[in-house]
Scaffold this motif. Structure first.
Motif, PDB file in Angstrom:
ATOM      1  N   ILE A 101       0.829  -1.209   0.000  1.00  0.00           N
ATOM      2  CA  ILE A 101       0.000   0.000   0.000  1.00  0.00           C
ATOM      3  C   ILE A 101       0.860   1.255   0.000  1.00  0.00           C
ATOM      4  O   ILE A 101       0.357   2.360   0.167  1.00  0.00           O
ATOM      5  CB  ILE A 101      -0.959   0.016   1.209  1.00  0.00           C
ATOM      6  N   PHE A 102       2.168   1.102  -0.176  1.00  0.00           N
ATOM      7  CA  PHE A 102       3.069   2.245  -0.231  1.00  0.00           C
ATOM      8  C   PHE A 102       4.061   2.024  -1.372  1.00  0.00           C
ATOM      9  O   PHE A 102       4.320   0.894  -1.796  1.00  0.00           O
ATOM     10  CB  PHE A 102       3.821   2.453   1.094  1.00  0.00           C
ATOM     11  N   SER A 103       4.613   3.123  -1.883  1.00  0.00           N
ATOM     12  CA  SER A 103       5.535   3.060  -3.015  1.00  0.00           C
ATOM     13  C   SER A 103       6.966   2.910  -2.520  1.00  0.00           C
ATOM     14  O   SER A 103       7.408   3.638  -1.627  1.00  0.00           O
ATOM     15  CB  SER A 103       5.404   4.322  -3.865  1.00  0.00           C
ATOM     16  N   VAL A 104       7.689   1.970  -3.117  1.00  0.00           N
ATOM     17  CA  VAL A 104       9.053   1.663  -2.699  1.00  0.00           C
ATOM     18  C   VAL A 104      10.008   1.901  -3.864  1.00  0.00           C
ATOM     19  O   VAL A 104       9.808   1.372  -4.955  1.00  0.00           O
ATOM     20  CB  VAL A 104       9.177   0.194  -2.234  1.00  0.00           C
TER      21      VAL A 104
ATOM     22  N   GLY B  18      15.938  16.841 -13.179  1.00  0.00           N
ATOM     23  CA  GLY B  18      15.028  17.649 -12.393  1.00  0.00           C
ATOM     24  C   GLY B  18      15.644  17.866 -11.021  1.00  0.00           C
ATOM     25  O   GLY B  18      16.054  16.900 -10.362  1.00  0.00           O
ATOM     26  N   TYR B  19      15.744  19.102 -10.595  1.00  0.00           N
ATOM     27  CA  TYR B  19      16.346  19.454  -9.299  1.00  0.00           C
ATOM     28  C   TYR B  19      15.225  19.713  -8.301  1.00  0.00           C
ATOM     29  O   TYR B  19      14.440  20.642  -8.468  1.00  0.00           O
ATOM     30  CB  TYR B  19      17.232  20.691  -9.448  1.00  0.00           C
ATOM     31  N   VAL B  20      15.135  18.864  -7.277  1.00  0.00           N
ATOM     32  CA  VAL B  20      14.060  18.974  -6.293  1.00  0.00           C
ATOM     33  C   VAL B  20      14.638  19.468  -4.978  1.00  0.00           C
ATOM     34  O   VAL B  20      15.379  18.753  -4.297  1.00  0.00           O
ATOM     35  CB  VAL B  20      13.347  17.620  -6.084  1.00  0.00           C
ATOM     36  N   SER B  21      14.328  20.693  -4.629  1.00  0.00           N
ATOM     37  CA  SER B  21      14.763  21.276  -3.366  1.00  0.00           C
ATOM     38  C   SER B  21      13.715  21.007  -2.291  1.00  0.00           C
ATOM     39  O   SER B  21      12.518  20.993  -2.565  1.00  0.00           O
ATOM     40  CB  SER B  21      14.964  22.785  -3.536  1.00  0.00           C
ATOM     41  N   ALA B  22      14.188  20.778  -1.051  1.00  0.00           N
ATOM     42  CA  ALA B  22      13.283  20.522   0.081  1.00  0.00           C
ATOM     43  C   ALA B  22      12.319  19.382  -0.226  1.00  0.00           C
ATOM     44  O   ALA B  22      11.113  19.492  -0.011  1.00  0.00           O
ATOM     45  CB  ALA B  22      12.515  21.798   0.447  1.00  0.00           C
ATOM     46  N   SER B  23      12.860  18.290  -0.736  1.00  0.00           N
ATOM     47  CA  SER B  23      12.027  17.136  -1.092  1.00  0.00           C
ATOM     48  C   SER B  23      11.353  16.543   0.139  1.00  0.00           C
ATOM     49  O   SER B  23      11.963  16.409   1.208  1.00  0.00           O
ATOM     50  CB  SER B  23      12.888  16.068  -1.771  1.00  0.00           C
ATOM     51  N   ARG B  24      10.106  16.143  -0.032  1.00  0.00           N
ATOM     52  CA  ARG B  24       9.347  15.497   1.045  1.00  0.00           C
ATOM     53  C   ARG B  24       9.144  14.002   0.774  1.00  0.00           C
ATOM     54  O   ARG B  24       8.367  13.345   1.456  1.00  0.00           O
ATOM     55  CB  ARG B  24       7.971  16.173   1.179  1.00  0.00           C
ATOM     56  N   SER B  25       9.855  13.476  -0.205  1.00  0.00           N
ATOM     57  CA  SER B  25       9.664  12.081  -0.615  1.00  0.00           C
ATOM     58  C   SER B  25      10.100  11.100   0.474  1.00  0.00           C
ATOM     59  O   SER B  25      11.046  11.355   1.232  1.00  0.00           O
ATOM     60  CB  SER B  25      10.441  11.805  -1.896  1.00  0.00           C
ATOM     61  N   THR B  26       9.425   9.947   0.513  1.00  0.00           N
ATOM     62  CA  THR B  26       9.796   8.853   1.423  1.00  0.00           C
ATOM     63  C   THR B  26      10.000   7.551   0.645  1.00  0.00           C
ATOM     64  O   THR B  26       9.959   6.476   1.226  1.00  0.00           O
ATOM     65  CB  THR B  26       8.710   8.644   2.498  1.00  0.00           C
ATOM     66  N   GLU B  27      10.221   7.650  -0.668  1.00  0.00           N
ATOM     67  CA  GLU B  27      10.381   6.454  -1.494  1.00  0.00           C
ATOM     68  C   GLU B  27      11.532   5.579  -1.032  1.00  0.00           C
ATOM     69  O   GLU B  27      11.430   4.349  -1.002  1.00  0.00           O
ATOM     70  CB  GLU B  27      10.608   6.857  -2.953  1.00  0.00           C
ATOM     71  N   ALA B  28      12.674   6.190  -0.711  1.00  0.00           N
ATOM     72  CA  ALA B  28      13.843   5.419  -0.282  1.00  0.00           C
ATOM     73  C   ALA B  28      13.644   4.871   1.126  1.00  0.00           C
ATOM     74  O   ALA B  28      13.992   3.721   1.414  1.00  0.00           O
ATOM     75  CB  ALA B  28      15.099   6.285  -0.352  1.00  0.00           C
ATOM     76  N   VAL B  29      13.085   5.679   2.025  1.00  0.00           N
ATOM     77  CA  VAL B  29      12.812   5.214   3.389  1.00  0.00           C
ATOM     78  C   VAL B  29      11.846   4.039   3.369  1.00  0.00           C
ATOM     79  O   VAL B  29      11.943   3.113   4.196  1.00  0.00           O
ATOM     80  CB  VAL B  29      12.260   6.372   4.248  1.00  0.00           C
ATOM     81  N   ASN B  30      10.924   4.040   2.410  1.00  0.00           N
ATOM     82  CA  ASN B  30       9.956   2.946   2.325  1.00  0.00           C
ATOM     83  C   ASN B  30      10.622   1.603   2.009  1.00  0.00           C
ATOM     84  O   ASN B  30      10.053   0.546   2.297  1.00  0.00           O
ATOM     85  CB  ASN B  30       8.896   3.253   1.263  1.00  0.00           C
ATOM     86  N   PHE B  31      11.825   1.645   1.428  1.00  0.00           N
ATOM     87  CA  PHE B  31      12.552   0.395   1.210  1.00  0.00           C
ATOM     88  C   PHE B  31      12.901  -0.257   2.544  1.00  0.00           C
ATOM     89  O   PHE B  31      12.929  -1.490   2.663  1.00  0.00           O
ATOM     90  CB  PHE B  31      13.822   0.666   0.405  1.00  0.00           C
ATOM     91  N   LEU B  32      13.153   0.576   3.558  1.00  0.00           N
ATOM     92  CA  LEU B  32      13.456   0.044   4.889  1.00  0.00           C
ATOM     93  C   LEU B  32      12.236  -0.625   5.506  1.00  0.00           C
ATOM     94  O   LEU B  32      12.367  -1.523   6.354  1.00  0.00           O
ATOM     95  CB  LEU B  32      13.952   1.165   5.814  1.00  0.00           C
ATOM     96  N   ARG B  33      11.047  -0.208   5.090  1.00  0.00           N
ATOM     97  CA  ARG B  33       9.825  -0.798   5.637  1.00  0.00           C
ATOM     98  C   ARG B  33       9.674  -2.262   5.238  1.00  0.00           C
ATOM     99  O   ARG B  33       9.016  -3.033   5.946  1.00  0.00           O
ATOM    100  CB  ARG B  33       8.608   0.007   5.177  1.00  0.00           C
ATOM    101  N   LEU B  34      10.274  -2.654   4.107  1.00  0.00           N
ATOM    102  CA  LEU B  34      10.240  -4.066   3.740  1.00  0.00           C
ATOM    103  C   LEU B  34      10.965  -4.908   4.780  1.00  0.00           C
ATOM    104  O   LEU B  34      10.592  -6.057   5.047  1.00  0.00           O
ATOM    105  CB  LEU B  34      10.889  -4.272   2.365  1.00  0.00           C
ATOM    106  N   TYR B  35      12.003  -4.331   5.382  1.00  0.00           N
ATOM    107  CA  TYR B  35      12.778  -5.037   6.408  1.00  0.00           C
ATOM    108  C   TYR B  35      12.073  -5.031   7.754  1.00  0.00           C
ATOM    109  O   TYR B  35      12.138  -6.008   8.516  1.00  0.00           O
ATOM    110  CB  TYR B  35      14.158  -4.388   6.532  1.00  0.00           C
ATOM    111  N   THR B  36      11.394  -3.923   8.081  1.00  0.00           N
ATOM    112  CA  THR B  36      10.757  -3.806   9.397  1.00  0.00           C
ATOM    113  C   THR B  36       9.376  -4.437   9.443  1.00  0.00           C
ATOM    114  O   THR B  36       8.754  -4.465  10.510  1.00  0.00           O
ATOM    115  CB  THR B  36      10.648  -2.324   9.794  1.00  0.00           C
ATOM    116  N   CYS B  37       8.890  -4.935   8.295  1.00  0.00           N
ATOM    117  CA  CYS B  37       7.593  -5.628   8.297  1.00  0.00           C
ATOM    118  C   CYS B  37       7.674  -6.862   9.197  1.00  0.00           C
ATOM    119  O   CYS B  37       8.560  -7.712   9.027  1.00  0.00           O
ATOM    120  CB  CYS B  37       7.212  -6.042   6.876  1.00  0.00           C
ATOM    121  N   PRO B  38       6.794  -7.005  10.191  1.00  0.00           N
ATOM    122  CA  PRO B  38       6.881  -8.140  11.134  1.00  0.00           C
ATOM    123  C   PRO B  38       6.366  -9.465  10.570  1.00  0.00           C
ATOM    124  O   PRO B  38       6.525 -10.503  11.216  1.00  0.00           O
ATOM    125  CB  PRO B  38       6.008  -7.667  12.298  1.00  0.00           C
TER     126      PRO B  38
END
Length: 398
Positions: free
Chosen positions: A58-61, A222-242
């Protein structure tokens, strides 16, 4: 008029709220660094898990294409190079003005370094006033103001490609390194909710412009300043899934995303996590975005990204696949980008100047409608003028 005295009483509560958020973020940040250390040996395993269960998330990785601990120092830009950039602004249509129309202004910048050449700094205005320009989007449930923004995105890409490719034509005649830049993301989220007929009027001309840059071997970003993305952090969620398998539809469908058990480092953003790892002038690993809308882009135009410590912030740099997969073009693009940030004191100077050329100020708006009014009267139109509401607002005595 804003009552500052009344507003002042609300400020302490706001500051306390943000202080609590910062404290919580520090704790999450420490946890994220531990997780990054733990999953480095399991990176490929997590990539395979994503490939298997992608349709159940349900989230983008985003998928890393380099080791997660990658920290590469970016080389200085070459002595001789050119930079191309565009940015846009607009005047929205209003029924209270003398004519229902809208204007898009695209700023063009071409800067040459080490070549003893004059720069180009100007803008190209386009006025849309025909019914097919103003009302075509109504059939798809899109407001004219929204459609104007989409058309602006198309114009920025087309003008950038035309300017850059004309400079390097014929192909191979100009050997100095180049870089084409736009402000903001290359992932156009708004396309996902558009009717396919509307989308086909926006995306194909953008991709065609990118293909022109590809044929001329001009790296594009494309230069994105002050990005609010969590795409990379969501990769860590695959590991923390119980759970043994990250099947969100089976285990977490009834939960809000913030309550999901894999959200152990929420609400951290990518820039916060990688800001702890990168020194000024370094980039992190390359990532391949897995957002569904990118399936429409084609393989060569699929978007990759990385995070770069430009000294003043952690910038998100987005590039098409053909740049990401060419180490020479990638190194060239990042080096020139970092030089632009240095020359612009924290933000790429070409993008800043493109914005300055494009921006439409209050006086510009007045002059545009004054010129339009003069021309309408000259051709014999009667009762030309703004609505009483607009005239009263401009002449307020308050």
């Amino acid at each position: 008029m804003l009552d500052i005295a009344k507003l002042a009483g609300k400020i302490p509560g706001i500051s306390q709220h943000f202080k609590a958020q910062v404290t919580a973020s520090y704790e999450k940040l420490e946890q994220s660094q531990i997780i990054l250390q733990e999953i480095q040996a399991k990176q490929q395993e997590l990539i395979e898990k994503h490939e298997t269960w992608r349709d159940h998330l349900i989230f983008s990785v985003a998928i890393p294409v380099e080791p997660l601990n990658t920290c590469i120092t970016i080389n200085a830009p070459p002595y001789s190079h050119s930079v191309f950039a565009t940015d846009g602004s607009q005047i929205a249509p209003s029924h209270h003005e003398i004519a229902y129309c809208y204007l898009i202004n695209v700023g063009r910048i071409m800067l040459h370094y080490g070549q003893n050449l004059h720069p180009l700094l100007d803008s190209l205005p386009e006025v849309y006033y025909r019914p097919e320009d103003l009302y075509i989007s109504k059939q798809w449930g899109i407001r004219t103001e929204e459609w104007m923004g989409y058309r602006r995105t198309v114009l920025e890409a087309e003008v950038l490609a035309e300017m850059a490719c004309c400079w390097v034509q014929p192909p191979g005649a100009h050997y100095d390194p180049n870089l084409a830049m736009v402000d903001g993301s290359l992932i156009y989220w708004f396309l996902d909710g558009l009717h396919y007929e509307a989308r086909d009027r926006i995306l194909p001309p953008i991709l065609s412009a990118w293909e022109q840059l590809q044929e001329a071997r001009i790296p594009f970003m494309g230069y994105v300043s002050a990005s609010r993305s969590t795409e990379a952090v969501n990769f860590l969620r695959l590991y923390t899934c119980p759970f043994d398998n990250p099947n969100c539809g089976s285990y977490c469908l009834d939960l809000e995303e913030k309550q999901a058990p894999c959200q152990v480092i929420e609400p951290l953003r990518d820039t916060t996590v990688w800001g702890q790892l990168l020194q000024p002038g370094q980039r992190g690993p390359l990532w391949r975005s897995s957002l569904r809308i990118l399936d429409l882009y084609g393989e060569e135009q699929h978007i990759y990204f990385c995070y770069v410590n430009v000294g003043t912030e952690i910038a998100r740099i987005e590039i098409p696949a053909w740049v990401a997969q060419d180490s020479t073009l990638l190194e060239q693009a990042l080096g020139i980008m970092l030089g632009q940030v240095s020359k612009g004191y924290g933000y790429p100077v070409a993008l800043a100047e493109a914005h300055n050329q494009a921006v439409i100020r209050g006086g510009d708006r007045v002059r545009f409608f004054a010129l339009l009014e003069q021309q309408m009267i000259r051709v014999g139109l009667q009762n030309v003028g703004t609505s009483y509401k607009e005239a009263r607002k401009r002449g307020s005595i308050a």
